[in-house]
Each structure stands twice: as C-alpha cells, then as structure tokens.
Design an enzyme around this catalytic site. Sequence first.
Site, PDB file in Angstrom:
ATOM      1  N   ASN A   5      -5.561  75.050  79.064  1.00  0.00           N
ATOM      2  CA  ASN A   5      -5.607  75.154  80.521  1.00  0.00           C
ATOM      3  C   ASN A   5      -7.052  74.851  80.926  1.00  0.00           C
ATOM      4  OD1 ASN A   5      -5.594  75.830  83.190  1.00  0.00           O
ATOM      5  ND2 ASN A   5      -5.176  78.019  82.900  1.00  0.00           N
ATOM      6  N   LYS A   7      -8.202  74.512  83.817  1.00  0.00           N
ATOM      7  CA  LYS A   7      -8.552  75.090  85.119  1.00  0.00           C
ATOM      8  C   LYS A   7      -9.217  74.011  85.980  1.00  0.00           C
ATOM      9  CE  LYS A   7      -8.621  79.534  82.879  1.00  0.00           C
ATOM     10  NZ  LYS A   7      -9.162  80.884  82.751  1.00  0.00           N
ATOM     11  N   HIS A  92      -0.443  82.144  87.037  1.00  0.00           N
ATOM     12  CA  HIS A  92      -1.696  82.495  86.350  1.00  0.00           C
ATOM     13  C   HIS A  92      -2.433  83.568  87.161  1.00  0.00           C
ATOM     14  CE1 HIS A  92      -5.698  82.189  84.615  1.00  0.00           C
ATOM     15  NE2 HIS A  92      -5.130  81.598  83.579  1.00  0.00           N
ATOM     16  N   GLU A  94      -5.404  83.869  87.955  1.00  0.00           N
ATOM     17  CA  GLU A  94      -6.364  83.345  88.937  1.00  0.00           C
ATOM     18  C   GLU A  94      -5.644  82.924  90.219  1.00  0.00           C
ATOM     19  OE1 GLU A  94      -8.230  80.573  86.282  1.00  0.00           O
ATOM     20  OE2 GLU A  94      -9.091  82.250  85.172  1.00  0.00           O
ATOM     21  N   GLU A 160      -1.559  87.249  79.232  1.00  0.00           N
ATOM     22  CA  GLU A 160      -2.991  87.070  79.459  1.00  0.00           C
ATOM     23  C   GLU A 160      -3.554  88.298  80.178  1.00  0.00           C
ATOM     24  OE1 GLU A 160      -3.959  82.551  79.359  1.00  0.00           O
ATOM     25  OE2 GLU A 160      -3.714  83.188  81.417  1.00  0.00           O
ATOM     26  N   GLY A 166     -11.968  84.917  79.823  1.00  0.00           N
ATOM     27  CA  GLY A 166     -13.352  84.475  80.005  1.00  0.00           C
ATOM     28  C   GLY A 166     -14.400  85.534  79.749  1.00  0.00           C
ATOM     29  N   SER A 204      -9.838  84.614  76.010  1.00  0.00           N
ATOM     30  CA  SER A 204     -10.973  84.528  75.068  1.00  0.00           C
ATOM     31  C   SER A 204     -10.578  84.109  73.651  1.00  0.00           C
ATOM     32  CB  SER A 204     -11.751  85.851  75.049  1.00  0.00           C
ATOM     33  OG  SER A 204     -12.311  86.113  76.315  1.00  0.00           O
TER      34      SER A 204
END
Length: 247
Positions: A5, A7, A92, A94, A160, A166, A204
Amino acid sequence: MIVANWKCNGSKAMINEWTNNFLTNYVEMKKAFIGIAPPSIYIDSILDTKLSKLKEINIGSQDIDISSGARTGAISSEMILDFDCKFSIIGHSERRQFFNEKNDEIKQKILKIANKTLTILCVGETEEENKNDQTKDVLKRQLGVIKDIEFNDSLVVAYEPVWAIGTGTTPTPDKINEIHKFIKDVVQSFSDNSAIPMVLYGGSVNQDNAENFFKEESVDGALIGGASLDGRQFANIINIFNGINLK
Ligand code: 13P
C-alpha cells in the site's frame, strides 16, 4: 499474499527505480499473490512496466468511492474495474481517521465490488481501545459490515492495529495469531456458507520482522506501507514469505 500500500507516495521516476530494484531482488515464485496499490493516478504507469509480465503481480486500488457521478475527486468502482484492478483496499484506518469514513459507507463500497474483484477490508483498534481491552469488540463491529454479503472467496481481511501503523511498534506474533483466529471465527459466524477468509497482518512490517509474523499459523500474509516503498525491501519480504531469505 503480500500487498504493498503505497498510500500517497510515489512518482513516475520512483516507479522506474522501484521496478528495477524489485526485479533485481525478487526470486520468481508463481504461487504467491503479490499486490501493489499505488495512488490511482499511477495505476496505468505500473501496468506499463515490466512488472505486468509477472503473472503473480496484481495491481489494485487503495480505495473506491461509494458511487460515480457528481463527486469531484472521487474514483468509482467502475473505473478501477475498467483498469482491471485485481483488488481494492477498503476501510483503511487512514480513511476512517482523516476522511471520516464510517462503517455504513464502508459497507456501501464493499457492495460495489463484492465478487467483481477482491475486497481487502482493513480492521484494527486504536491504542486507547487496545489499552482498554476493547480490541475484539471493535473488530467485531468493524467486521459487521460484511454480514449478509456472500463472497465467493473474494474477501480478504487485513488486521491493522492503528497504533502499529508507521510506528515501528507491533503486537507480538502470537497475539497477532490469536486475533487472526478470532477474525476468521467472527467472519464464519456470519454465515455457515462463508469461506474462511485470508487474514493479512499490517503495521510496521519490514524485512527484519516479517519472518516472525509469517511463522504464525493464522497469518496468511501482510499488507505493507512504508517498507513497500523500497522495491528491494518489498521483494525481500516476498522472498521471505516464499521461504527464501537472501537478505
Ligand atoms: P506501515 O507498514 O507503514 O506501518 O503501514 C501499514 C499500513 O497502513 C498498510 O496499509
């Protein structure tokens, strides 16, 4: 199954460099499903590279909109299918966090693509929910969006944890395994006929820790952000998944 991904990262120059680095390191194994989800504007550029010659590589989208029409800036399900996208990531964290996506909208998106291409539904708890021992309740609620949808093997779930994305911090491999088992059970409890979905871990993952996750029985692969921006490292992670560790 290993999915990148990207992003909101990448450029035409990056795609060239990435492709060369990936192809230098990747040991061809036809059996694995390798996914790449670039920003939609670059989907065509990737389809134009040597990567498209590898049958195991599948290009997908990071999201779709709930409909087409007067929705400035949106990408519709029809458009990603027109580009032969083999999957779409949906829900997702985000998107939930920065674009305020709620479960009902996520369900509408899934209904647009169910059984037309692969749905990779992302679920995961925040740090606070994790600390308050609410992980399983949160996951059950998020998974509720697929209730009553019949998938012919076209559903993948990505676990996730928001606090692992991250940050360099991850749950322990055995905790991830436990949660993946839980996710498979919840999905199965929705319908006797539903196939057990593949469950990917995301948050991560890199070439140094991937092997620890892949050893776990209920971990069927990974959804990778930061480490997937380096073609060499992404290839290494796939090699590790395929049982080859050259790094
Ligand atoms: P990182 O691998 O950068 O933690 O991102 C994970 C992710 O959000 C993939 O969808």
